[in-house]
Motif scaffolding. Structure first.
Motif, PDB file in Angstrom:
ATOM      1  N   MET A   1      -5.070   5.862  -2.372  1.00  9.04           N
ATOM      2  CA  MET A   1      -3.633   5.584  -2.276  1.00  9.04           C
ATOM      3  C   MET A   1      -2.981   5.592  -3.666  1.00  9.04           C
ATOM      4  O   MET A   1      -3.624   5.221  -4.641  1.00  9.04           O
ATOM      5  CB  MET A   1      -3.430   4.182  -1.672  1.00  9.04           C
ATOM      6  CG  MET A   1      -3.400   4.191  -0.145  1.00  9.04           C
ATOM      7  SD  MET A   1      -3.075   2.550   0.528  1.00  9.04           S
ATOM      8  CE  MET A   1      -4.707   1.874   0.606  1.00  9.04           C
ATOM      9  N   ARG A   2      -1.716   6.005  -3.711  1.00 10.71           N
ATOM     10  CA  ARG A   2      -0.952   5.942  -4.957  1.00 10.71           C
ATOM     11  C   ARG A   2      -0.090   4.675  -4.926  1.00 10.71           C
ATOM     12  O   ARG A   2       0.738   4.510  -4.034  1.00 10.71           O
ATOM     13  CB  ARG A   2      -0.042   7.170  -5.085  1.00 10.71           C
ATOM     14  CG  ARG A   2      -0.749   8.445  -5.474  1.00 10.71           C
ATOM     15  CD  ARG A   2       0.257   9.512  -5.895  1.00 10.71           C
ATOM     16  NE  ARG A   2       1.380   9.609  -4.979  1.00 10.71           N
ATOM     17  CZ  ARG A   2       1.355  10.267  -3.822  1.00 10.71           C
ATOM     18  NH1 ARG A   2       0.261  10.901  -3.474  1.00 10.71           N
ATOM     19  NH2 ARG A   2       2.412  10.300  -3.036  1.00 10.71           N
ATOM     20  N   GLU A 123       2.910   5.953  -2.947  1.00  9.04           N
ATOM     21  CA  GLU A 123       3.001   5.661  -1.506  1.00  9.04           C
ATOM     22  C   GLU A 123       3.440   4.214  -1.293  1.00  9.04           C
ATOM     23  O   GLU A 123       4.129   3.889  -0.333  1.00  9.04           O
ATOM     24  CB  GLU A 123       1.645   5.895  -0.847  1.00  9.04           C
ATOM     25  CG  GLU A 123       1.303   7.360  -0.730  1.00  9.04           C
ATOM     26  CD  GLU A 123      -0.184   7.591  -0.651  1.00  9.04           C
ATOM     27  OE1 GLU A 123      -0.654   7.972   0.425  1.00  9.04           O
ATOM     28  OE2 GLU A 123      -0.877   7.409  -1.660  1.00  9.04           O
ATOM     29  N   ASP A 144       8.996   7.313   3.127  1.00 14.66           N
ATOM     30  CA  ASP A 144       7.676   7.686   2.610  1.00 14.66           C
ATOM     31  C   ASP A 144       7.227   6.805   1.433  1.00 14.66           C
ATOM     32  O   ASP A 144       6.169   7.030   0.860  1.00 14.66           O
ATOM     33  CB  ASP A 144       7.630   9.177   2.225  1.00 14.66           C
ATOM     34  CG  ASP A 144       8.887   9.600   1.479  1.00 14.66           C
ATOM     35  OD1 ASP A 144       9.790   8.744   1.336  1.00 14.66           O
ATOM     36  OD2 ASP A 144       8.950  10.751   1.024  1.00 14.66           O
ATOM     37  N   ILE A 145       8.029   5.822   1.059  1.00 14.87           N
ATOM     38  CA  ILE A 145       7.573   4.856   0.044  1.00 14.87           C
ATOM     39  C   ILE A 145       7.627   3.460   0.672  1.00 14.87           C
ATOM     40  O   ILE A 145       8.696   2.986   1.059  1.00 14.87           O
ATOM     41  CB  ILE A 145       8.454   4.885  -1.230  1.00 14.87           C
ATOM     42  CG1 ILE A 145       8.467   6.299  -1.840  1.00 14.87           C
ATOM     43  CG2 ILE A 145       7.940   3.873  -2.256  1.00 14.87           C
ATOM     44  CD1 ILE A 145       9.321   6.426  -3.102  1.00 14.87           C
ATOM     45  N   SER A 146       6.461   2.824   0.775  1.00 14.67           N
ATOM     46  CA  SER A 146       6.413   1.483   1.376  1.00 14.67           C
ATOM     47  C   SER A 146       6.379   0.424   0.274  1.00 14.67           C
ATOM     48  O   SER A 146       6.099   0.731  -0.883  1.00 14.67           O
ATOM     49  CB  SER A 146       5.159   1.335   2.240  1.00 14.67           C
ATOM     50  OG  SER A 146       5.132   2.358   3.192  1.00 14.67           O
ATOM     51  N   TYR A 455       0.152   1.056   7.289  1.00 11.29           N
ATOM     52  CA  TYR A 455       0.064   2.310   8.057  1.00 11.29           C
ATOM     53  C   TYR A 455      -0.660   2.113   9.383  1.00 11.29           C
ATOM     54  O   TYR A 455      -1.070   3.080  10.006  1.00 11.29           O
ATOM     55  CB  TYR A 455      -0.668   3.369   7.223  1.00 11.29           C
ATOM     56  CG  TYR A 455      -0.018   3.584   5.878  1.00 11.29           C
ATOM     57  CD1 TYR A 455       1.204   4.257   5.790  1.00 11.29           C
ATOM     58  CD2 TYR A 455      -0.582   3.081   4.720  1.00 11.29           C
ATOM     59  CE1 TYR A 455       1.820   4.422   4.569  1.00 11.29           C
ATOM     60  CE2 TYR A 455       0.027   3.253   3.491  1.00 11.29           C
ATOM     61  CZ  TYR A 455       1.232   3.919   3.417  1.00 11.29           C
ATOM     62  OH  TYR A 455       1.853   4.080   2.214  1.00 11.29           O
TER      63      TYR A 455
END
Ligand SMILES: Nc1ncnc2c1ncn2[C@@H]1O[C@H](COP(=O)(O)OP(=O)(O)O[C@H]2O[C@H](CO)[C@@H](O)[C@H](O)[C@H]2O)[C@@H](O)[C@H]1O
Length: 482
Positions: A1-2, A123, A144-146, A455
Motif C-alpha cells: 500500500m502507498r 492510497e 481513490d484516496i482514503s 477496503y
C-alpha cells in the motif's frame, strides 16, 4: 500500500512529545513490512541543523493564496522518504506556539492535500491530530484516496469552523464545529493510541466534549497501542547513558544512578529511592497532583527526585521553587533534552506518571525498558501497559492507583518506597518490566489491518511456521480461508 503520514512532529528531527515518537518509528516498520510509507512534515527553521536538506525543491504548489515549496529527503537513520513543506510561516525554530498557529497548520494541511492530488498520490493518508484534521474532509471528494485519522491528543481540537470558513476551503458538505470534530466525521477510520483510551473518549469524563460524536462513530473507531523504537531506545547499546546494561546485567545499572545523581547535583547515594519524571508540564500529566504531595513525600522519606520538562509557566515555577527547598534531594531541569531523558530512564529507580488522562504514554514504556519502575495512575494507555505489582505472586510491572486524588498518589508512592527496600523483589520487578515487548511490530500489524479494513479486506493472516512435508500430504487441501 502507498501511505502518506502527515504530521506536525517526527522524531528525531522534530519532536515535542509522544506523537513525534510515533511518526518517527511506525513508518519505518511499515516499510519493513513491504508498504510504501512516506512522511509529510513542515520545514521548521531548526531542521537544517539536524539533517541534510537539498536546496532545490522537488515541487512548488499553492494553497490558501500562498505558494509553498516541497523538499524531498529521508528521515535520518531510516530509508523513509520525507517531504518537507517549505513556507516562511514555518521558519521560526519551533514547532508549536505563535499567534498564527491555527492558520499555519491549516495551511500545512491544505498543502499536504495539494501534494497528494498533484505530486504523489497515496492510497491512504494517515493524519495525526488536529493539525491535519481538514484532510479527511477534503479527501471525501477523492474516492481513490482514503484517510485514517489518529488521535494522540483530544484536548487540542484546532480552530473553530468560523475560522476555517474564513481561511480555507470548507466544502458544502462539511460538518463539525472544529477541525478535530470534522476530521472524526470524515475520516474513513479513526483510531487512538490505546484500546482503553478508545473506550474512555466515548464518555463525558474523557471525551473533551466530543464524546457524543465519538460514540456515534464508534463503528469506525479503534485503539491501537503505541510501541517504542526499541533499536533507538535500548539500554544495552544506548551511547547516551553512562553504562550500558540489560535485564541480565542489572547490577551494572547502579553506575547510571550514581552518574545521574552527580550530573543533576544530587547527593550521591545509591541506596536512596530515586524517582524521575520526564514530561510536558501540562495539566494532562497530573502535575497538580504531584505538587500537592511532593513536599510531604520528600519530608517524610529519604527519596530523591529529578524532573525534566517544559510547559506551563505556573508548573515550571512551582517545581523550581520546590527544588530550591530540597537542595541535594530534588533537581528540576526546565528544558527539552533527549539525552538527559534517557539518563533519567536509565538511572532512576522509579518513574512517576500520575496522568489525569493518557491516550497511550510513551514515557512509561521507555522507563520500563530502562528498568525504572513506573508509578502510574490507571488511566488510558497506562492501564494497557503497566500492570499492578503483586509481590505475593511475583506479578506486575509497576505501582498503580485509580482515583485522581493526592492521597491515592501519596499512598502509592509510599508503597513503592517501601517496596524498594526489598532488593531482590525490586530487581525481579525491574526485570519483569524490562522483558515486556514494546516493539512496534504487533501494533504495526494492527495498523496494516486497519488500513485493509477500509477496503473491506480481512485482517492479514499471521505468518504460519513452515509445515512438515509429511503433514502436507495428510492434511486436507487448504482453502486459503481461516
Ligand atoms: N523535556 C523533555 N526532554 C526530553 N524528552 C521529553 C521531554 N518531555 C517529554 N519528552 C519525551 O516526549 C515523549 C512523551 O511522550 P508521551 O507519549 O509520554 O506523552 P505526550 O503527551 O507528549 O504524547 C501524546 O501522544 C503520544 C503518542 O501517541 C501518546 O502516547 C500520549 O498519551 C499523548 O499524550 C517521550 O518520548 C519523552 O521522553
Amino acid at each position: 500500500m502507498r501511505i502518506l503520514f502527515v504530521a506536525a512532529e517526527a522524531a528525531p528531527i522534530a519532536k515535542v512529545g509522544g506523537m513525534g515518537d510515533v511518526v518517527g518509528a511506525l513508518p519505518k516498520i511499515l516499510r519493513d513490512m513491504g508498504h510504501d510509507v512516506r512522511i509529510f512534515l513542515p520545514y521548521y527553521g531548526m531542521l537544517p541543523d539536524k539533517m541534510e536538506i537539498p536546496t532545490e525543491p522537488i515541487w512548488w504548489g499553492s494553497a490558501m493564496f500562498q505558494s509553498f515549496a516541497v523538499y524531498e529527503t529521508v528521515l535520518p537513520g531510516t530509508d523513509v522518504p520525507l517531504y518537507l513543506f517549505g513556507h516562511p510561516a514555518f521558519s521560526p525554530r519551533r514547532i508549536y506556539g505563535g499567534e498564527d498557529e491555527d492558520w499555519r497548520f491549516t495551511f500545512f494541511a491544505n498543502g499536504a492535500a495539494e501534494f497528494c492530488w498533484n505530486y504523489w498520490k497515496p492510497e491512504i493518508v494517515n493524519c495525526h491530530d488536529w493539525h491535519t484534521g481538514m484532510i479527511p474532509v477534503w479527501m471525501h471528494q477523492s474516492p481513490d484516496i482514503s484517510t485514517v485519522f489518529t488521535i494522540h491528543n483530544l484536548a487540542y481540537q484546532g480552530p473553530w469552523r468560523w475560522f476555517l470558513e474564513k481561511t480555507t476551503w470548507c466544502p458544502w458538505y462539511m460538518q463539525g464545529h472544529n477541525t478535530m470534530a470534522a476530521a472524526v466525521q470524515f475520516a474513513d477510520k479513526v483510531n487512538t493510541v490505546s484500546p482503553t483510551y478508545a473506550e474512555q473518549i466515548q464518555t463525558a469524563a474523557y471525551g473533551e466534549t466530543l464524546e457524543g460524536l465519538l460514540s456515534f462513530i464508534s463503528g469506525k473507531l479503534s485503539g491501537i497501542i503505541n510501541g517504542i523504537d526499541t533499536e533507538v531506545y535500548d539500554p544495552a547499546t544506548d551511547k547516551y547513558i553512562a553504562q550500558t546494561f540489560s535485564a541480565d546485567t542489572l547490577e551494572k545499572r547502579k553506575a547510571n544512578k550514581i552518574a545521574l545523581q552527580e550530573e543533576v547535583g544530587l547527593e550521591v547515594n545509591s541506596k536512596a529511592f530515586f524517582i524521575g519524571i520526564v514530561t510536558r508540564l501540562v495539566e494532562q500529566k497530573g502535575i497538580d497532583l504531584i505538587l500537592n504531595i511532593l513536599d510531604r513525600f520528600l519530608a517524610y522519606t529519604d527519596a530523591q527526585f529529578v524532573l525534566l520538562g517544559t510547559g506551563d509557566r505556573y508548573y515550571e515555577t512551582q517545581m523550581w521553587q520546590l527544588a530550591s527547598r530540597y537542595p541535594g534531594r530534588m533537581a528540576t531541569y526546565l528544558l527539552y533534552n533527549d539525552a538527559l531523558a534517557r539518563r533519567i530512564y536509565a538511572g532512576t529507580d522509579a518513574f512517576l506518571m500520575p496522568s489525569r488522562f493518557e491516550p497511550c504514554g510513551i514515557s512509561q514504556m521507555m522507563a520500563l525498558r530502562y528498568g525504572s519502575v513506573p508509578i502510574v495512575r490507571r488511566t488510558g494507555g497506562l492501564v494497557d501497559t503497566v500492570f499492578h505489582h503483586d509481590p505475593t505472586n511475583h506479578a506486575g510491572t509497576g505501582y498503580c492507583f485509580d482515583r485522581y486524588e493526592p492521597l491515592d498518589l501519596f499512598t502509592c508512592m509510599i508503597r513503592a518506597w517501601e517496596g524498594f527496600r526489598y532488593k531482590d523483589y525490586w530487581e525481579q520487578l525491574q526485570q519483569r518490566g524490562m522483558s515486556q515487548d514494546f516493539s512496534w511490530y504487533q501494533s504495526a500489524k494492527e495498523y496494516v489491518n486497519l488500513y485493509r479494513s477500509i477496503y473491506g479486506l480481512p485482517p492479514q493472516e499471521e505468518e504460519q511456521p513452515p509445515q512438515q512435508e509429511e503433514a502436507q500430504v495428510d492434511e486436507p487441501v487448504a482453502t486459503g480461508k481461516s
